[in-house]
Design an enzyme around this catalytic site. Structure first.
Site, mmCIF file in Angstrom:
data_model
loop_
_atom_site.group_PDB
_atom_site.id
_atom_site.type_symbol
_atom_site.label_atom_id
_atom_site.label_comp_id
_atom_site.label_asym_id
_atom_site.label_seq_id
_atom_site.Cartn_x
_atom_site.Cartn_y
_atom_site.Cartn_z
ATOM 1 N N LYS A 39 -11.799 -1.980 1.130
ATOM 2 C CA LYS A 39 -11.117 -1.076 0.195
ATOM 3 C C LYS A 39 -11.930 -1.037 -1.109
ATOM 4 C CE LYS A 39 -6.947 -2.048 2.811
ATOM 5 N NZ LYS A 39 -7.065 -0.999 3.814
ATOM 6 N N SER A 89 0.791 -1.226 0.000
ATOM 7 C CA SER A 89 0.000 0.000 0.000
ATOM 8 C C SER A 89 0.824 1.278 0.000
ATOM 9 C CB SER A 89 -0.954 0.010 1.182
ATOM 10 O OG SER A 89 -0.253 0.217 2.362
ATOM 11 N N HIS A 133 -5.242 -4.831 -1.040
ATOM 12 C CA HIS A 133 -5.255 -3.728 -2.019
ATOM 13 C C HIS A 133 -5.436 -4.224 -3.443
ATOM 14 C CE1 HIS A 133 -4.318 -0.525 0.830
ATOM 15 N NE2 HIS A 133 -3.667 -1.474 1.484
HETATM 16 C C1 LIG Z 1 -2.268 -5.063 3.374
HETATM 17 C C2 LIG Z 1 -3.359 -4.912 4.389
HETATM 18 N N1 LIG Z 1 -3.757 -5.988 5.075
HETATM 19 C C3 LIG Z 1 -4.733 -5.910 5.996
HETATM 20 C C4 LIG Z 1 -5.354 -4.709 6.284
HETATM 21 C C5 LIG Z 1 -6.402 -4.648 7.343
HETATM 22 O O1 LIG Z 1 -7.663 -4.583 6.754
HETATM 23 P P1 LIG Z 1 -8.903 -3.866 7.470
HETATM 24 O O2 LIG Z 1 -8.749 -2.402 7.227
HETATM 25 O O3 LIG Z 1 -10.088 -4.458 6.790
HETATM 26 O O4 LIG Z 1 -8.813 -4.216 8.909
HETATM 27 C C6 LIG Z 1 -4.984 -3.569 5.558
HETATM 28 C C7 LIG Z 1 -5.697 -2.295 5.788
HETATM 29 O O5 LIG Z 1 -5.303 -1.321 6.231
HETATM 30 C C8 LIG Z 1 -3.945 -3.662 4.615
HETATM 31 O O6 LIG Z 1 -3.532 -2.576 3.959
#
Ligand SMILES: Cc1ncc(COP(=O)(O)O)c(C=O)c1O
Length: 407
Positions: A257, A199, A227
């Site tokens: 997302k 990200s 993502h």
């Molecule tokens: C790569 C990644 N994994 C997991 C998450 C966690 O997801 P959530 O926002 O649904 O808790 C995020 C989110 O910020 C993320 O960017």
């Protein structure tokens, strides 16, 4: 009597002094544009009078204000309920959860899928439930993966970012040391974990080479498609784009997302899902995903598969990347996330402020989130930006870049 509490004022001062204190800035809605407010602490925020263009959201397909997705959430709230009311294992397991999981399994090409209340909970719960002896983890993996490794109490071998050769040498090293210490590496369970799209860097993991390395050593592969879900082949992620469904044992992702909702999921074999239903503590001991969130995610996944939203997003990405690069900016990565590398921390903050003054929102990302000297602006276009929005964003970068002396 001694105060055995916590010196919170001191902690906050330290954050302030080290320029690490964060603040909440509210916005009136989640879409490609909105009215923002200055951070107001606990006071009621006052929204600005000018609307800003948002190039900072993970709502990549712009589906949070899509009529079909909103209607699905409304209908689930009206017919099923606003909340699940209990853990899925008690009375919180509803038909909308089952519909969502069936669709996720179909898109991800797996036997089954399981919805969690967040992506964070999915990662932490899954890694801890598997109890791997060793986790091989990309150095830039998301915090929820790192926390999952900690909770699992697993030995963690960190390999260089998106570097399958570095992973392979970590696997070799572990096999060597296990044998040297009189252990049979075949007795250990090994899990390789990577984000598919990163990200902050916009990079895409070399999944095929990672699977090759895993298979040489009998390790399992877990891919976090947070993502990527909804954006690649047929509404899937990078695993689908590369046809690796049969080589990746655990596909994880979020609904929060591109799927414009809330929650996370794991997709894999029926046995994996049955184990998680029983052993993933973040699933067992947490209220089921809210039914409107499950229904919204299902509808968003349907739209992602069957509408032109994905194509529109990738068109906007290409336009923005070309425009920024032709101005002279260096844009990292190879995904929908466009990190504009600036380098110097102060210049990056000035550039972010410059574009913000021109009513374009894109955040400055600085150390410790990224290494020293690699500060950047993270630009994230959405499918719902029109051509004028992209041009406004490019003009803001051009004017602010000149003002800061970067162009
Ligand atoms: C790569 C990644 N994994 C997991 C998450 C966690 O997801 P959530 O926002 O649904 O808790 C995020 C989110 O910020 C993320 O960017």
């Amino acid at each position: 009597m001694a105060d055995r509490g916590f010196d919170l004022e001191d902690r906050l001062e330290t954050l302030e002094e080290t320029d690490l204190k964060r603040a909440l800035s509210p916005v009136d809605r989640v879409a490609e544009r909105g009215y923002f407010g200055e951070p107001s602490g606990g006071d009621l925020p006052v929204l600005e009078t000018a609307e800003a263009l948002v190039f900072a959201s993970n709502n990549y397909l712009g589906l949070t204000d899509d009529q079909r997705v909103q209607d699905a959430a409304r209908q689930a709230a009206a017919t099923v309920g606003t909340g699940a009311g209990a853990s899925r294992l008690v009375t919180g397991d509803t038909m909308v959860h089952r519909d969502l999981e069936r669709l996720l399994a179909e898109v991800k090409g797996t036997e089954r899928a399981l919805a969690f209340s967040s992506g964070y909970a999915a990662n932490v719960g899954t890694i801890a439930a598997l109890e791997p002896d060793v986790v091989f983890s990309d150095e830039l993996n998301h915090a929820s993966i790192i926390d999952g490794c900690r909770l699992a109490d697993a030995e963690t071998a960190v390999y260089d970012h998106c570097d399958a050769a570095s992973l392979r040498s970590q696997l070799e090293e572990r096999a060597r040391t296990a044998t040297r210490d009189g252990r049979d590496p075949a007795d250990e369970s090994w899990l390789i974990v990577t984000d598919s799209v990163f990200s902050m860097d916009g990079t895409v993991a070399p999944l095929e080479a990672i699977c090759d390395a895993a298979e040489s050593f009998g390790a399992w592969v877990m891919v976090d498609e947070a993502h990527a879900t909804g954006l690649y082949a047929n509404g899937g992620g990078v695993v689908q784009a590369e046809g690796l469904e049969d080589r990746v044992q655990i596909q994880m992702g979020t609904l929060s997302k591109a799927l414009a909702s809330q929650g996370g999921y794991v997709a894999g074999s029926a046995a994996l899902i049955e184990c998680l239903v029983n052993d993933a503590r973040s699933f067992v001991f947490s209220t089921g995903l809210a039914p409107p969130a499950a229904a919204a995610a299902s509808e968003a996944l349907h739209v992602a598969r069957h509408s032109g939203a994905r194509e529109q997003l990738w068109e906007n990405v290409a336009h923005l990347r070309d425009g920024l690069e032709s101005m002279g900016f260096e844009v990292l990565g190879e995904s929908q996330i466009l990190p504009v590398l600036v380098g110097d921390r102060t210049d990056t903050i000035d550039l972010a402020e410059g574009i913000r003054e021109r009513d374009v929102v894109a955040p400055a990302i600085r150390p410790p989130t990224v290494p020293e000297g690699t500060s950047r602006i993270r630009v994230a276009p959405m499918a719902t930006h029109d051509e004028d929005d992209i041009i406004t964003c490019l003009e803001a970068f051009s004017a602010a870049g000149e003002e800061v002396g970067l162009l």
